[in-house]
Every structure is written in structure tokens, then in C-alpha cells.
Scaffold this motif. Structure first.
Motif, mmCIF file in Angstrom:
data_model
loop_
_atom_site.group_PDB
_atom_site.id
_atom_site.type_symbol
_atom_site.label_atom_id
_atom_site.label_comp_id
_atom_site.label_asym_id
_atom_site.label_seq_id
_atom_site.Cartn_x
_atom_site.Cartn_y
_atom_site.Cartn_z
ATOM 1 N N GLU A 54 31.085 5.497 13.883
ATOM 2 C CA GLU A 54 31.683 4.190 14.170
ATOM 3 C C GLU A 54 31.131 3.076 13.283
ATOM 4 O OE1 GLU A 54 31.620 3.043 18.208
ATOM 5 O OE2 GLU A 54 32.753 4.780 18.930
ATOM 6 N N ASN A 55 29.967 3.287 12.700
ATOM 7 C CA ASN A 55 29.313 2.224 11.942
ATOM 8 C C ASN A 55 29.634 2.240 10.444
ATOM 9 O OD1 ASN A 55 27.991 1.255 14.266
ATOM 10 N ND2 ASN A 55 26.408 2.824 14.057
ATOM 11 N N LEU A 56 30.651 2.988 10.070
ATOM 12 C CA LEU A 56 31.013 3.082 8.659
ATOM 13 C C LEU A 56 31.868 1.886 8.231
ATOM 14 C CD1 LEU A 56 32.049 6.854 8.474
ATOM 15 C CD2 LEU A 56 29.895 5.859 7.693
ATOM 16 N N SER A 57 31.813 1.581 6.942
ATOM 17 C CA SER A 57 32.727 0.584 6.383
ATOM 18 C C SER A 57 34.104 1.217 6.207
ATOM 19 C CB SER A 57 32.213 0.099 5.026
ATOM 20 O OG SER A 57 32.244 1.165 4.081
ATOM 21 N N TYR A 58 35.103 0.389 5.903
ATOM 22 C CA TYR A 58 36.458 0.913 5.742
ATOM 23 C C TYR A 58 36.524 1.972 4.643
ATOM 24 C CZ TYR A 58 41.217 1.153 3.940
ATOM 25 O OH TYR A 58 42.417 1.620 3.453
ATOM 26 N N LYS A 59 35.949 1.679 3.463
ATOM 27 C CA LYS A 59 36.021 2.622 2.354
ATOM 28 C C LYS A 59 35.246 3.902 2.659
ATOM 29 C CE LYS A 59 37.468 2.505 -1.332
ATOM 30 N NZ LYS A 59 37.023 1.850 -2.556
ATOM 31 N N SER A 60 34.101 3.772 3.322
ATOM 32 C CA SER A 60 33.318 4.961 3.680
ATOM 33 C C SER A 60 34.079 5.827 4.672
ATOM 34 C CB SER A 60 31.965 4.558 4.275
ATOM 35 O OG SER A 60 31.181 3.883 3.324
ATOM 36 N N PHE A 61 34.690 5.178 5.661
ATOM 37 C CA PHE A 61 35.475 5.919 6.651
ATOM 38 C C PHE A 61 36.668 6.587 5.991
ATOM 39 C CE2 PHE A 61 38.670 6.484 9.911
ATOM 40 C CZ PHE A 61 37.939 6.936 11.007
ATOM 41 N N LEU A 62 37.356 5.845 5.104
ATOM 42 C CA LEU A 62 38.518 6.385 4.403
ATOM 43 C C LEU A 62 38.124 7.623 3.600
ATOM 44 C CD1 LEU A 62 41.486 6.099 3.394
ATOM 45 C CD2 LEU A 62 40.602 4.637 1.563
ATOM 46 N N GLY A 63 37.021 7.538 2.854
ATOM 47 C CA GLY A 63 36.581 8.666 2.032
ATOM 48 C C GLY A 63 36.201 9.878 2.856
ATOM 49 N N LYS A 113 37.415 -1.891 14.742
ATOM 50 C CA LYS A 113 36.969 -2.568 13.529
ATOM 51 C C LYS A 113 37.911 -3.696 13.102
ATOM 52 C CE LYS A 113 33.326 -0.044 12.632
ATOM 53 N NZ LYS A 113 31.980 -0.625 12.479
ATOM 54 N N SER A 114 38.919 -3.969 13.919
ATOM 55 C CA SER A 114 39.926 -4.989 13.592
ATOM 56 C C SER A 114 40.580 -4.717 12.240
ATOM 57 C CB SER A 114 39.293 -6.393 13.606
ATOM 58 O OG SER A 114 38.809 -6.708 14.887
ATOM 59 N N ILE A 115 40.812 -3.445 11.982
ATOM 60 C CA ILE A 115 41.507 -3.005 10.774
ATOM 61 C C ILE A 115 42.857 -2.442 11.197
ATOM 62 C CG2 ILE A 115 41.486 -1.350 8.854
ATOM 63 C CD1 ILE A 115 38.426 -1.480 8.965
ATOM 64 N N SER A 116 43.896 -2.789 10.499
ATOM 65 C CA SER A 116 45.214 -2.278 10.860
ATOM 66 C C SER A 116 45.265 -0.764 10.704
ATOM 67 C CB SER A 116 46.284 -2.913 9.969
ATOM 68 O OG SER A 116 47.528 -2.302 10.200
ATOM 69 N N PRO A 117 45.831 -0.044 11.695
ATOM 70 C CA PRO A 117 45.991 1.415 11.564
ATOM 71 C C PRO A 117 46.786 1.809 10.320
ATOM 72 C CG PRO A 117 46.417 0.724 13.818
ATOM 73 C CD PRO A 117 46.289 -0.542 13.007
#
Length: 586
Positions: free
Chosen positions: A86-95, A128-132
Motif C-alpha cells: 500500500e505504501n508504493l508510489s504510482y510508478k512503483s505500483f504500476l511497475g 491513493k486518490s488516483i483514478s482507476p
């Protein structure tokens, strides 16, 4: 052009039209097409049924059973939860999401993989308040790319292998795909990770409180006999100023009133059709203003949840009216509202005919989760179940058993079909899975389609139509040579797969691929692999592959989003496949 060619052309046009228009169930469309070829003696009854005895086609069913057993243990969910923190950044999660999804999709059917990850990715983006929409197309693409790495990664590869066996050619091995599949997957990953993510739409409005543009559902309510709204106008009842809701129409004594006038008087039995956001609908049904849900939406249960689901591509609910689904009895849940991407829905909820990719808002009772585990009619997306309460020993035993099977099959120690039978027998003997669970893992529709696809392929070959098309391809691309014919086979397959099922695309172009190799007097294997890769690489439309359809409505995507992101990756992927196959085999 001979009569048999005309019959083949008519049959193929019917097949493409039927699959694209969804006038019939896909399995029924294939059945009608094969029946036509049988009636005109283009294929014999034995050839019509030959696909059902093909070991590669049968392996599809067995693989789905094994995947279902492994999925139920929860062990894959557990390992994914460790990778996707859960503590990843967007790019880290994406990768991490992309690489882990493509890796596991190489060995398991990619549709259940996406089904397992969809709720997790959806909820992570919310937290993360990031759009799905910034994550779900990459999730689908990763599963598609990973599925092309091995023979068992997608049912399409097994269907192509079955067609090769039926033709009398050498069967493909598990890792014959990896030499091209791995580089192509890595190129796809680099495209998404370095460039493609910038093209992903952001369906959010940062000025809004919730930083999100909500999906709108249509919901049906009824004015009760004792409602305090009776006799009031719409304006007096304040039904035009509900937060997050819009009164779209009223059905009064069978007559539809739309648009609704502020002076319209409310009567007992009026059906009020609202359009609005998830939270607003939830507040509406829990309010005490004197309206209620239709009878088929009532759940007599003290413990209820509001749950979002997406209708699967092979769901038995497709083309049924909501009131005819018997959803409450089957799943202990009532269909409260429906959302269909890019389409305005009107009228009574019960009269709406369900389509693949529809989002449904459910009022779920306490038995819903247990019943939902045993169905492929839909996938839950809005609520993540606890994934850590699993039997780790049991899950690891099942997972390790499958990896050993892959090893034995890869080195030709044991045939894949035999190994799958043994591993399923082992699961039953060790009580890892019951016979009832094994039976629920069967996807008979997919088995029928795959088996009948063999008959379609035989018909194209028997009629000589594949030779005619192959000669045309050779004449056009003769200045370029072998690579031109290879590219033509790939492109034709890939274009077909964007608009009809990948199995249909493979069954149509496989005979052309084999004929092209024969005319060129070259090894048919790269041409067969070109069909497999082309049929699986569906990136530019949401309807070409079922994982794309699964994320289409959930991510609130538009058709153009797939074009914008998918065209570059489709071109790059195609170049890697065509050039890679040429230099690997010629």
C-alpha cells in the motif's frame, strides 16, 4: 470461384457478424457455422466432432479446473498482496503490478488473474486518490502480454496447438512461445512504464471534494401507498434537488413521462427512475421519504452490503432481462442499479437486457460472498475480501504441484494432458478440492467454442479456400519475401481479433498460415506462432479481449482511450513478433 468457396465466405461472414453483433451466444454462433459446413459436405461429421477429442482442446478445460482450485486457495492473492504494498508510489505500483501480472499470466489463465487483481487495484487507487483509469488498462495489457509467453498462458495458444495437431503437424511445446513472448512482453512493459502511462486518461476533477468523476447508475424506485410524497408535485417533494441524483423519468400507469415537469403530481404506484452516483443511490434507498425498491430488489437480511460487480464476457446472464435473471435466488443479492459505459439507459430496471461489461450495483445479503466464489457470471470490483485468512500449506502444495507439472511437461517427461489429469486426481485424493468444486471450474462454453473452431479450420482447408488466399498473399508480398507473408498472416489475424473472439480469428487464419508456409516450402512453425501471437494481441479495442472488457466500465474508459494507448503498443508488439520470428526461424 467454386461453390465451396462461396459457402466458406458466407459462413465466415456469418461467423464474424454473429460474434460482433452478439445476436447469438458465441458457442451458438460457432455451432451454426459448423453446421452449415457439415450440411454442404465441406466437412464430415467426424471432422465436425474431432475437436472434442483433441488433447490440446481438452487441456483447456483441465487447465481452467486447476486454475480455479489454485485461485480458491487464495495463495496467489497472498503473494500479490506482498508484492503490491500500500505504501508504493504510482510508478512503483504500476511497475510491480505489470511485471507480476504478466509473469503469473504466463502460467495461469489471464482472465481469473485479472478478476483477482481488479478489486485490489481498484481499492488501492481509491486509497491513493488516483483514478482507476491510470491503472486498469495496464492491468489488462499485462495479463494479455504474459499470456503469450507460454503454451498454457492463454486458451488461444492451446487452440492453435490443437489446430496444428489436427493438421498432423508437430505439437508446440510449453516454451516455444517464450523466445518471442518474453521480449515482446518486456517491450510492452517498457512502453507502458516509460511512455504509455502518460496517455492513460485521468477521469478525475482535482477541484471536486472527492477528486473523482463518479460512475452514474440508473435506479428504479416505487412510490408506496403510504408515502408522504403522494399528492405533492415534484418541486414540492424536492425530488429535483437531490444531491448526486437526477429524476430522469416517471412511469405513471404504464405511460413514460420524460422530461419530468416540476409541476408533475406524484401518485401511489408511480415508478421513479433516477440517475446518479453510487453514494447518492445508497443514501436514497436508506432514506425514509416514502419510496422503495421493486420487489425483485428486496433482500430480507439484517446484514447487507452495497457491492459493485462487472458482468463477465461469457456470463449466463448476458442477453437476459434483469427481472428474468433470478439474481436474488441465485446469489442472495438484488440488482439495485446498472451502468453501461457510454450509453444512456432508460426505463424500468427489470426490462434492461444485460450485456458484457455492464456494471451492476447490488444489495448483497450475507450469503452473497460464498455464492459469488463459485460463479464466472460476474467479477466483484468494489469490495476486497480478506485475503490473508488462507491455508498456506494447502495453497503452497497446490501451487508447487502445478509448477512441477510445468517442469515435467516442458522437458517432455510427461504430456501436458496426462499431467493435468494426474494433478486433478491428486487434488481429489488429498481432499484439496471436492468433485463439486472440480465441476464448477469447468467452462463448457469455452470448450465448445474451441472444439468447433477445429471444425471451422478443417472446412477452410478442405474447401481449398486457404490455398487461394495464401496464393494471393504470396503474389502481393512476393517482392518482400517470406517476411512479407509472415507479416500478412499476423496482421490479418490481429485485425480480426480486435472485433471478434481470438479463437475465431485463430481458426480462420490458421489454415491460411499453413498454406502460406507450404507454398513457400518453409517451416510452418513461425507462421503458426504468428497466428497465436496475432490472435492474442488485442490492445486497440475494449471488445477484442475479455480482460479489456472487464476493465472498460470499471475504469470509466472511452473507446478512444484504447485506440490512443493501444495502437502504439500494437504496432511495437507486432514488429517484435514478426521480426523476431523471421530471424529466429529463417
Amino acid at each position: 470461384m467454386c461453390f465451396n468457396h462461396l459457402i466458406i465466405i458466407f459462413t465466415l461472414f456469418f461467423l464474424l457478424w454473429g460474434l460482433y453483433s452478439e445476436k447469438f451466444h458465441p458457442a451458438a454462433t460457432f455451432l451454426i457455422a459448423v453446421s452449415l459446413l457439415n450440411v454442404f459436405n465441406i466437412i464430415t461429421p467426424q471432422e465436425t466432432l474431432s475437436g472434442f477429442s483433441n488433447p490440446s482442446i481438452a487441456s483447456i478445460l483441465l487447465l481452467l479446473i486447476v486454475s480455479n482450485v489454485i485461485q480458491k486457495t487464495g495463495v496467489i492473492n497472498f503473494y500479490f498482496s506482498k508484492i503490491l504494498g500500500e505504501n508504493l508510489s504510482y510508478k512503483s505500483f504500476l511497475g510491480r503490478m505489470f511485471l507480476s501480472t504478466s509473469t503469473i499470466s504466463a502460467f495461469f489463465n489471464n482472465t481469473p488473474i485479472v478478476a483477482m487483481l481488479l478489486p485490489y487495484v481498484y481499492q488501492w487507487s481509491k486509497k491513493k486518490s488516483i483514478s482507476p483509469s491510470k491503472l486498469l488498462i495496464p492491468l489488462s495489457y499485462a495479463s494479455i502480454l504474459g499470456g503469450t509467453i507460454t503454451l498454457i498462458g492463454t486458451s488461444t495458444n492451446l487452440v492453435v496447438n490443437g489446430l496444428a495437431i489436427e493438421k498432423g503437424l508437430n505439437p508446440l511445446s510449453i516454451f516455444d512461445f517464450a523466445y518471442i513472448g518474453i521480449p515482446a512482453t518486456l517491450v510492452g512493459f517498457l512502453y507502458i512504464y516509460l511512455f504509455g502511462y502518460k496517455l492513460l486518461p485521468d477521469r478525475e476533477d482535482p477541484i471536486k471534494t472527492f477528486l473523482e468523476r463518479k460512475k452514474e447508475y440508473i435506479v428504479e424506485t416505487i412510490v408506496r401507498d403510504n408515502s408522504r410524497l403522494i399528492g405533492k408535485s415534484i418541486k414540492e417533494a424536492k425530488l429535483r434537488n437531490l444531491k448526486g441524483l437526477f429524476l430522469a423519468e416517471i412511469i405513471k400507469r404504464g405511460k413514460v413521462i420524460s422530461p419530468v415537469s416540476p409541476e408533475e403530481i406524484i401518485e401511489s404506484g408511480d415508478i421513479l427512475i433516477f440517475v446518479g452516483q453510487t453514494e447518492a443511490i445508497t443514501d436514497l434507498i436508506s432514506s425514509n421519504i416514502g419510496i422503495s425498491l421493486p420487489n425483485y430488489c428486496n433482500i430480507n437480511d439484517e446484514r447487507m452490503n452495497i457491492v459493485e460487480i462487472v458482468i463477465s464476457n461469457n456470463s449466463s446472464l448476458i442477453n437476459k432481462k434483469i427481472k428474468e435473471t433470478d439474481f436474488r435466488a441465485k446469489y442472495d443479492a438484488a440488482i439495485l442499479a446498472i451502468h453501461r459505459n457510454g450509453e444512456k439507459l432508460k426505463g424500468k430496471i427489470g426490462e434492461i437486457i444485460l450485456k458484457p461489461g455492464d456494471l451492476l450495483l447490488l444489495l448483497a445479503g450475507k450469503d452473497f460472498w460464498k455464492r459469488a466464489e463459485d460463479t464466472t457470471d460476474f467479477y466483484v470490483i468494489s469490495k476486497v475480501k480478506e485475503i490473508f485468512n488462507i491455508d498456506r500449506k494447502k495453497g503452497n502444495f497446490v501451487f508447487l504441484s502445478f509448477l512441477i507439472l510445468i517442469f515435467f511437461s516442458a522437458f517432455n517427461i510427461i504430456p501436458l494432458f496426462t499431467g493435468l489429469l494426474l494433478i486433478i486426481t491428486l487434488f481429489i485424493l488429498t481432499k484439496v478440492a471436492t468433485y463439486s468444486e472440480i465441476k464448477k471450474g469447468l467452462d463448457l462454453n469455452l470448450a465448445i467454442i474451441a472444439a468447433l473452431a477445429v471444425g471451422i479450420g478443417k472446412g477452410i482447408i478442405n474447401s481449398g479456400f486457404s490455398d487461394t488466399i495464401a496464393k494471393g498473399i504470396q503474389e502481393v508480398f512476393s517482392p518482400i519475401g517470406i517476411i512479407g507473408s509472415l507479416a500478412a498472416v499476423y496482421v490479418i489475424t490481429n485485425l480480426l481479433t480486435e472485433f471478434v473472439t481470438n479463437v475465431a480469428a485463430a481458426s480462420i487464419t490458421f489454415p491460411i498460415a499453413v498454406s502460406s508456409a507450404s507454398l513457400l516450402s518453409v517451416n510452418p512453425k513461425p507462421f503458426i506462432l504468428a497466428v497465436a501471437f496475432g490472435a492474442s494481441a488485442s490492445f486497440i479495442t475494449p471488445i477484442g479481449y475479455q480482460t479489456n472488457l472487464m476493465v472498460y466500465s470499471v475504469g470509466n474508459y472511452k473507446f478512444g482511450d484504447f485506440l490512443k494507448i493501444g495502437i502504439p503498443i500494437s504496432i511495437v508488439y507486432g514488429l517484435v513478433c514478426i521480426i523476431g520470428l523471421y530471424f529466429l526461424y529463417f
